[in-house]
Design a protein around this motif. Sequence first.
Motif, short mmCIF file in Angstrom:
data_model
loop_
_atom_site.label_atom_id
_atom_site.label_comp_id
_atom_site.label_asym_id
_atom_site.label_seq_id
_atom_site.Cartn_x
_atom_site.Cartn_y
_atom_site.Cartn_z
N SER A 1 -24.52 -1.66 0.47
CA SER A 1 -23.40 -1.24 1.31
C SER A 1 -22.16 -2.04 0.93
O SER A 1 -22.28 -3.20 0.53
N VAL A 2 -21.01 -1.43 1.07
CA VAL A 2 -19.76 -2.16 0.83
C VAL A 2 -18.74 -1.80 1.91
O VAL A 2 -18.88 -0.78 2.58
N VAL A 3 -17.75 -2.67 2.05
CA VAL A 3 -16.60 -2.36 2.90
C VAL A 3 -15.37 -2.44 2.00
O VAL A 3 -15.26 -3.36 1.19
N MET A 4 -14.50 -1.45 2.10
CA MET A 4 -13.25 -1.49 1.35
C MET A 4 -12.12 -1.77 2.34
O MET A 4 -12.00 -1.06 3.35
N VAL A 5 -11.33 -2.78 2.03
CA VAL A 5 -10.16 -3.08 2.87
C VAL A 5 -8.92 -2.89 1.99
O VAL A 5 -8.80 -3.52 0.94
N THR A 6 -8.05 -1.99 2.41
CA THR A 6 -6.82 -1.74 1.66
C THR A 6 -5.67 -2.35 2.44
O THR A 6 -5.53 -2.09 3.64
N GLU B 1 -15.33 -6.60 13.48
CA GLU B 1 -14.24 -5.68 13.81
C GLU B 1 -13.30 -5.58 12.61
O GLU B 1 -13.26 -6.50 11.77
N ASP B 2 -12.49 -4.52 12.59
CA ASP B 2 -11.54 -4.34 11.48
C ASP B 2 -10.64 -5.57 11.31
O ASP B 2 -10.38 -6.03 10.20
N GLU B 3 -10.16 -6.09 12.44
CA GLU B 3 -9.21 -7.21 12.40
C GLU B 3 -9.82 -8.42 11.68
O GLU B 3 -9.17 -9.07 10.86
N ARG B 4 -11.09 -8.68 11.97
CA ARG B 4 -11.76 -9.83 11.34
C ARG B 4 -11.91 -9.61 9.84
O ARG B 4 -11.76 -10.54 9.04
N LEU B 5 -12.21 -8.36 9.45
CA LEU B 5 -12.36 -8.05 8.02
C LEU B 5 -11.03 -8.26 7.29
O LEU B 5 -10.99 -8.84 6.20
N VAL B 6 -9.94 -7.81 7.92
CA VAL B 6 -8.62 -7.95 7.28
C VAL B 6 -8.27 -9.43 7.15
O VAL B 6 -7.81 -9.88 6.09
N THR B 7 -8.53 -10.21 8.20
CA THR B 7 -8.23 -11.64 8.15
C THR B 7 -9.03 -12.32 7.04
O THR B 7 -8.50 -13.14 6.27
N GLN B 8 -10.30 -11.94 6.91
CA GLN B 8 -11.16 -12.52 5.87
C GLN B 8 -10.58 -12.22 4.48
O GLN B 8 -10.51 -13.08 3.61
N VAL B 9 -10.14 -10.97 4.31
CA VAL B 9 -9.58 -10.54 3.02
C VAL B 9 -8.31 -11.33 2.71
O VAL B 9 -8.13 -11.85 1.60
N ALA C 1 -0.44 -9.04 5.37
CA ALA C 1 -0.70 -7.59 5.32
C ALA C 1 0.21 -6.88 6.30
O ALA C 1 0.16 -7.15 7.50
N ASP C 2 1.07 -5.99 5.79
CA ASP C 2 1.93 -5.17 6.66
C ASP C 2 1.10 -4.11 7.33
O ASP C 2 1.18 -3.87 8.52
N ILE C 3 0.32 -3.42 6.50
CA ILE C 3 -0.49 -2.29 6.96
C ILE C 3 -1.87 -2.47 6.34
O ILE C 3 -1.97 -2.95 5.20
N SER C 4 -2.91 -2.09 7.06
CA SER C 4 -4.24 -2.21 6.47
C SER C 4 -5.11 -1.02 6.87
O SER C 4 -4.84 -0.34 7.86
N ARG C 5 -6.12 -0.78 6.04
CA ARG C 5 -7.09 0.29 6.35
C ARG C 5 -8.47 -0.22 5.97
O ARG C 5 -8.66 -0.79 4.89
N VAL C 6 -9.43 -0.04 6.87
CA VAL C 6 -10.79 -0.51 6.61
C VAL C 6 -11.71 0.70 6.51
O VAL C 6 -11.67 1.59 7.36
N ASP D 1 9.35 0.76 -1.41
CA ASP D 1 9.98 -0.51 -1.04
C ASP D 1 9.54 -1.67 -1.94
O ASP D 1 9.87 -2.82 -1.69
N GLY D 2 8.78 -1.37 -3.01
CA GLY D 2 8.40 -2.42 -3.96
C GLY D 2 7.21 -3.25 -3.52
O GLY D 2 6.80 -4.18 -4.22
N SER D 3 6.66 -2.95 -2.37
CA SER D 3 5.47 -3.70 -1.94
C SER D 3 4.26 -3.27 -2.76
O SER D 3 4.33 -2.28 -3.50
N MET D 4 3.17 -4.02 -2.65
CA MET D 4 1.99 -3.71 -3.46
C MET D 4 0.79 -3.41 -2.58
O MET D 4 0.59 -4.06 -1.56
N ILE D 5 0.00 -2.42 -3.01
CA ILE D 5 -1.22 -2.10 -2.27
C ILE D 5 -2.40 -2.72 -3.02
O ILE D 5 -2.57 -2.51 -4.23
N LEU D 6 -3.18 -3.50 -2.28
CA LEU D 6 -4.39 -4.10 -2.85
C LEU D 6 -5.60 -3.42 -2.24
O LEU D 6 -5.62 -3.16 -1.03
N ARG D 7 -6.59 -3.13 -3.07
CA ARG D 7 -7.85 -2.59 -2.54
C ARG D 7 -8.93 -3.63 -2.79
O ARG D 7 -9.21 -3.99 -3.93
#
Length: 283
Positions: free
Chosen positions: A116-121, A189-197, A211-216, A165-171
């Motif tokens: 299993s994997v989780v993708m955080v963008t 929770e999503d928030e914890r995953l984003v913080t970890q990333v 992170a301005d915007i994130s998707r889990v 706007d010149g920002s970068m998206i990381l996956r």
Amino acid sequence: DLAVGRSALITARKRKKSAPPLKTPIFETPRGGLTMLTRALEQAIRSMGGTIATDTKVEKVSRRYKAYLIVTDSQTNPEIIADSMIVTSPARASATLLSDLDEQVSTSLATTDHASVVMVTVKTQETEIASFRGLSGYLVAKPDQDRVTAVSFGSNKWAHWQPNDGSMILRVSLGRDGATTHDLIHEWEDERLVTQVIDEVSRHTQTAITADISRVTRWPDAFPQYRPGHLAHIEKIERSLADSSPGVFIAGASMRGIGIPACVAQGENSAKSVAEFLAHLRD
Ligand SMILES: Cc1cc2nc3c(=O)[nH]c(=O)nc-3n(C[C@H](O)[C@H](O)[C@H](O)COP(=O)(O)OP(=O)(O)OC[C@H]3O[C@@H](n4cnc5c(N)ncnc54)[C@H](O)[C@@H]3O)c2cc1C
């Protein structure tokens, strides 16, 4: 050592500058994302008079005289009779629906391991990650891994991931075969995953990322694992199915290659097998 990792990234960037430019991109994807691929497939099937039943689960397949009865959970059309079919569901789902047709195949498919994997963008500001322009990303060496296994500098790879706007998206990928992923998928929770990333990527790159915007996206059991002897295992399944259930073919990531090109090739080969089988039936 993360400092060494950082210097390796910089060395790679310098080396890339002096390397001759590539004629074709290393990474390719449909402009607009992979949805374009399924959309194109859907249009092709419908334009040739085919029908597609979405949100419909196949429950069981059994023999009906010389053909097959496919039982689904559809309210309107629960039973389909087919002369031939290609089973493309993940191995464990296929194990359930093929159990009446071929017990040996069903048992073999049921033993397939999956990771299993989780993708955080995340969308991050250009200034924070500008030094990585031109690089496609990095894999985290196992001794240095906490939860993150790989980082794609998505905006460097894909035209449709380049914000104005010149920002970068990381996956960012978390989890892999052999590592604990149950908590990432079912507990965090999503928030914890984003913080970890953010923490891990900041540490790897020695750059303060925000992170301005994130998707889990959670992908439970998404990657079938090919253990030693996989090909012999698959050949045995195919032989058994050919004997027990002529006209039933099996394809997809659990079988002969996980990447999309390998899955497309399996689809094409299986379609040829169905065409040959049907031609033989008519003779
Ligand atoms: C996060 C992630 C990133 C990836 N990135 C890449 C990449 O960059 N490049 C690349 O080449 N590959 C990539 N892959 C791999 C590739 O996308 C997959 O291996 C491939 O799409 C699998 O295709 P498939 O048709 O075999 O299976 P799937 O796409 O999993 O399709 C199986 C289908 O079967 C359906 N199904 C299951 N049970 C039933 C049932 N009982 N009845 C009816 N339908 C059922 C499911 O709903 C699903 O739609 C990635 C995979 C993941 C998870």
